[in-house]
Design a protein around this motif. Structure first.
Motif, PDB file in Angstrom:
ATOM      1  N   ALA A  36      34.974  39.582  11.134  1.00  0.00           N
ATOM      2  CA  ALA A  36      34.930  38.186  11.575  1.00  0.00           C
ATOM      3  C   ALA A  36      36.306  37.522  11.546  1.00  0.00           C
ATOM      4  CB  ALA A  36      33.949  37.398  10.723  1.00  0.00           C
ATOM      5  N   ASN A  37      37.250  38.061  10.796  1.00  0.00           N
ATOM      6  CA  ASN A  37      38.589  37.478  10.705  1.00  0.00           C
ATOM      7  C   ASN A  37      39.524  37.930  11.827  1.00  0.00           C
ATOM      8  OD1 ASN A  37      38.011  36.076   8.300  1.00  0.00           O
ATOM      9  ND2 ASN A  37      38.277  37.962   7.145  1.00  0.00           N
ATOM     10  N   ILE A  38      39.074  38.856  12.658  1.00  0.00           N
ATOM     11  CA  ILE A  38      39.902  39.333  13.772  1.00  0.00           C
ATOM     12  C   ILE A  38      39.614  38.472  14.992  1.00  0.00           C
ATOM     13  CG2 ILE A  38      40.406  41.261  15.312  1.00  0.00           C
ATOM     14  CD1 ILE A  38      39.589  43.147  13.050  1.00  0.00           C
ATOM     15  N   GLU A  39      40.681  37.983  15.609  1.00  0.00           N
ATOM     16  CA  GLU A  39      40.541  37.168  16.813  1.00  0.00           C
ATOM     17  C   GLU A  39      40.888  38.013  18.030  1.00  0.00           C
ATOM     18  OE1 GLU A  39      42.921  33.505  18.788  1.00  0.00           O
ATOM     19  OE2 GLU A  39      42.306  33.231  16.707  1.00  0.00           O
ATOM     20  N   PHE A  40      40.052  37.952  19.042  1.00  0.00           N
ATOM     21  CA  PHE A  40      40.265  38.712  20.270  1.00  0.00           C
ATOM     22  C   PHE A  40      40.514  37.764  21.431  1.00  0.00           C
ATOM     23  CE2 PHE A  40      37.799  41.658  17.716  1.00  0.00           C
ATOM     24  CZ  PHE A  40      38.377  42.875  17.995  1.00  0.00           C
ATOM     25  N   THR A  41      41.423  38.124  22.300  1.00  0.00           N
ATOM     26  CA  THR A  41      41.613  37.465  23.591  1.00  0.00           C
ATOM     27  C   THR A  41      41.420  38.561  24.631  1.00  0.00           C
ATOM     28  OG1 THR A  41      43.223  35.918  22.685  1.00  0.00           O
ATOM     29  CG2 THR A  41      43.204  36.195  25.073  1.00  0.00           C
ATOM     30  N   VAL A  42      40.443  38.361  25.491  1.00  0.00           N
ATOM     31  CA  VAL A  42      40.138  39.366  26.506  1.00  0.00           C
ATOM     32  C   VAL A  42      40.579  38.841  27.867  1.00  0.00           C
ATOM     33  CG1 VAL A  42      38.302  40.697  27.618  1.00  0.00           C
ATOM     34  CG2 VAL A  42      38.159  40.186  25.171  1.00  0.00           C
ATOM     35  N   LYS A  43      41.447  39.589  28.526  1.00  0.00           N
ATOM     36  CA  LYS A  43      41.883  39.273  29.884  1.00  0.00           C
ATOM     37  C   LYS A  43      41.492  40.445  30.761  1.00  0.00           C
ATOM     38  CE  LYS A  43      45.926  36.600  28.509  1.00  0.00           C
ATOM     39  NZ  LYS A  43      47.385  36.459  28.648  1.00  0.00           N
ATOM     40  N   VAL A  44      40.825  40.144  31.857  1.00  0.00           N
ATOM     41  CA  VAL A  44      40.353  41.193  32.748  1.00  0.00           C
ATOM     42  C   VAL A  44      40.846  40.915  34.162  1.00  0.00           C
ATOM     43  CG1 VAL A  44      38.293  42.288  33.732  1.00  0.00           C
ATOM     44  CG2 VAL A  44      38.280  41.535  31.358  1.00  0.00           C
ATOM     45  N   SER A  45      41.305  41.949  34.819  1.00  0.00           N
ATOM     46  CA  SER A  45      41.662  41.869  36.229  1.00  0.00           C
ATOM     47  C   SER A  45      40.879  42.942  36.966  1.00  0.00           C
ATOM     48  CB  SER A  45      43.157  42.142  36.435  1.00  0.00           C
ATOM     49  OG  SER A  45      43.937  41.189  35.782  1.00  0.00           O
ATOM     50  N   TYR A  46      40.406  42.587  38.119  1.00  0.00           N
ATOM     51  CA  TYR A  46      39.709  43.533  38.974  1.00  0.00           C
ATOM     52  C   TYR A  46      40.286  43.300  40.362  1.00  0.00           C
ATOM     53  CZ  TYR A  46      35.636  45.930  41.072  1.00  0.00           C
ATOM     54  OH  TYR A  46      34.800  46.776  41.767  1.00  0.00           O
ATOM     55  N   ILE A  47      41.265  44.108  40.722  1.00  0.00           N
ATOM     56  CA  ILE A  47      41.973  43.858  41.973  1.00  0.00           C
ATOM     57  C   ILE A  47      41.813  45.010  42.954  1.00  0.00           C
ATOM     58  CG2 ILE A  47      43.675  42.342  40.889  1.00  0.00           C
ATOM     59  CD1 ILE A  47      45.687  44.671  41.135  1.00  0.00           C
ATOM     60  N   GLU A  48      42.012  44.661  44.198  1.00  0.00           N
ATOM     61  CA  GLU A  48      41.990  45.644  45.270  1.00  0.00           C
ATOM     62  C   GLU A  48      43.311  45.520  46.013  1.00  0.00           C
ATOM     63  OE1 GLU A  48      38.768  46.450  48.578  1.00  0.00           O
ATOM     64  OE2 GLU A  48      39.837  44.594  49.024  1.00  0.00           O
ATOM     65  N   ILE A  49      43.920  46.639  46.278  1.00  0.00           N
ATOM     66  CA  ILE A  49      45.115  46.661  47.122  1.00  0.00           C
ATOM     67  C   ILE A  49      44.706  47.385  48.396  1.00  0.00           C
ATOM     68  CG2 ILE A  49      47.505  47.401  47.366  1.00  0.00           C
ATOM     69  CD1 ILE A  49      47.604  47.511  44.263  1.00  0.00           C
ATOM     70  N   TYR A  50      44.686  46.647  49.486  1.00  0.00           N
ATOM     71  CA  TYR A  50      44.251  47.199  50.768  1.00  0.00           C
ATOM     72  C   TYR A  50      45.189  46.694  51.847  1.00  0.00           C
ATOM     73  CZ  TYR A  50      41.247  48.391  54.697  1.00  0.00           C
ATOM     74  OH  TYR A  50      40.759  48.920  55.869  1.00  0.00           O
ATOM     75  N   MET A  51      45.743  47.601  52.598  1.00  0.00           N
ATOM     76  CA  MET A  51      46.697  47.287  53.664  1.00  0.00           C
ATOM     77  C   MET A  51      47.818  46.392  53.125  1.00  0.00           C
ATOM     78  SD  MET A  51      44.275  47.007  57.014  1.00  0.00           S
ATOM     79  CE  MET A  51      45.686  47.047  58.104  1.00  0.00           C
ATOM     80  N   GLU A  52      48.325  46.774  51.951  1.00  0.00           N
ATOM     81  CA  GLU A  52      49.445  46.109  51.285  1.00  0.00           C
ATOM     82  C   GLU A  52      49.154  44.668  50.893  1.00  0.00           C
ATOM     83  OE1 GLU A  52      53.260  46.862  53.035  1.00  0.00           O
ATOM     84  OE2 GLU A  52      52.624  48.824  53.754  1.00  0.00           O
ATOM     85  N   ARG A  53      47.894  44.290  50.804  1.00  0.00           N
ATOM     86  CA  ARG A  53      47.501  42.955  50.342  1.00  0.00           C
ATOM     87  C   ARG A  53      46.729  43.114  49.037  1.00  0.00           C
ATOM     88  NH1 ARG A  53      45.785  40.673  56.045  1.00  0.00           N
ATOM     89  NH2 ARG A  53      47.833  40.031  56.738  1.00  0.00           N
ATOM     90  N   ILE A  54      47.049  42.242  48.091  1.00  0.00           N
ATOM     91  CA  ILE A  54      46.382  42.262  46.795  1.00  0.00           C
ATOM     92  C   ILE A  54      45.296  41.199  46.806  1.00  0.00           C
ATOM     93  CG2 ILE A  54      46.651  41.971  44.308  1.00  0.00           C
ATOM     94  CD1 ILE A  54      49.634  42.674  44.702  1.00  0.00           C
ATOM     95  N   ARG A  55      44.083  41.584  46.413  1.00  0.00           N
ATOM     96  CA  ARG A  55      42.957  40.652  46.375  1.00  0.00           C
ATOM     97  C   ARG A  55      42.306  40.737  45.010  1.00  0.00           C
ATOM     98  NH1 ARG A  55      37.278  40.514  49.005  1.00  0.00           N
ATOM     99  NH2 ARG A  55      37.392  42.757  48.797  1.00  0.00           N
ATOM    100  N   ASP A  56      42.109  39.591  44.368  1.00  0.00           N
ATOM    101  CA  ASP A  56      41.436  39.528  43.080  1.00  0.00           C
ATOM    102  C   ASP A  56      39.934  39.509  43.348  1.00  0.00           C
ATOM    103  OD1 ASP A  56      40.292  38.899  40.640  1.00  0.00           O
ATOM    104  OD2 ASP A  56      41.720  37.305  40.165  1.00  0.00           O
ATOM    105  N   LEU A  57      39.255  40.566  42.995  1.00  0.00           N
ATOM    106  CA  LEU A  57      37.821  40.677  43.288  1.00  0.00           C
ATOM    107  C   LEU A  57      36.965  39.803  42.376  1.00  0.00           C
ATOM    108  CD1 LEU A  57      37.707  44.516  43.960  1.00  0.00           C
ATOM    109  CD2 LEU A  57      37.762  42.668  45.635  1.00  0.00           C
TER     110      LEU A  57
END
Length: 172
Positions: A137-158
């Motif tokens: 319980a004394n451990i603090e977590f920060t969760v960051k998630v990215s789900y990206i697609e790179i298609y035809m040299e464009r980056i899109r955050d899904l």
């Protein structure tokens, strides 16, 4: 220090980056149209691509054949990474392949509602938050998630429902 799971999964590897190939099962449309498999599972580390005109063998840290289960793939690929993330390390699972090669099948799964068919992403999220719940319980977590697609040299955050343009930045 990498987790025991990561060490066990990467035995024989010389670093933290592993290259894994997954041959997805033939889908119903491919069967209906008489499609022919052009990738053949040879062993846990080797596959063959091509046709009678030319065949090429490739070696990987691990190869999963079409009969492999979502659970087997998750246990080898993502479970050790989840342990490392819970120990404070950053991690990336990168899926690469041409259209219809099986990235979505492996990463999301054919069904999010069927626990057997769920892919790496839903299993990892479940595993990660179960790990957070089990932590001291004394451990603090920060969760960051990215789900990206790179298609035809464009980056899109899904994960972005508004379709905001993604800017490439460096975390320092």
């Amino acid at each position: 220090m990498p987790s025991k799971g990561a060490a066990a999964a990467s035995e024989g590897s010389t670093g933290n980056v592993r290259v894994i190939a997954r041959i997805r099962p033939t889908n119903a449309l491919e069967i209906k149209k008489g499609g022919v498999d052009c990738v053949r599972f040879l062993s846990e580390n080797e596959l063959e691509c091509g046709s009678e005109e030319g065949k090429f063998k490739y070696t990987f840290d691990r190869v999963f054949g079409p009969e492999s289960t979502q659970s087997e793939v998750f246990d080898f690929v993502a479970a050790p990474i989840t342990e490392d993330v819970l120990a404070g390390y950053n991690a990336t699972i990168f899926a690469y392949g041409q259209t219809s090669s099986g990235k979505t099948h492996t990463m999301e799964g054919p069904s999010l509602d069927d626990p057997v068919q769920r892919g790496i992403i839903p299993r990892t999220v479940t595993d990660l938050f179960q790990g957070v719940a089990r932590a001291d319980a004394n451990i603090e977590f920060t969760v960051k998630v990215s789900y990206i697609e790179i298609y035809m040299e464009r980056i899109r955050d899904l994960l972005d429902q508004f379709g905001t343009k993604v800017k490439s930045t460096r975390d320092r």
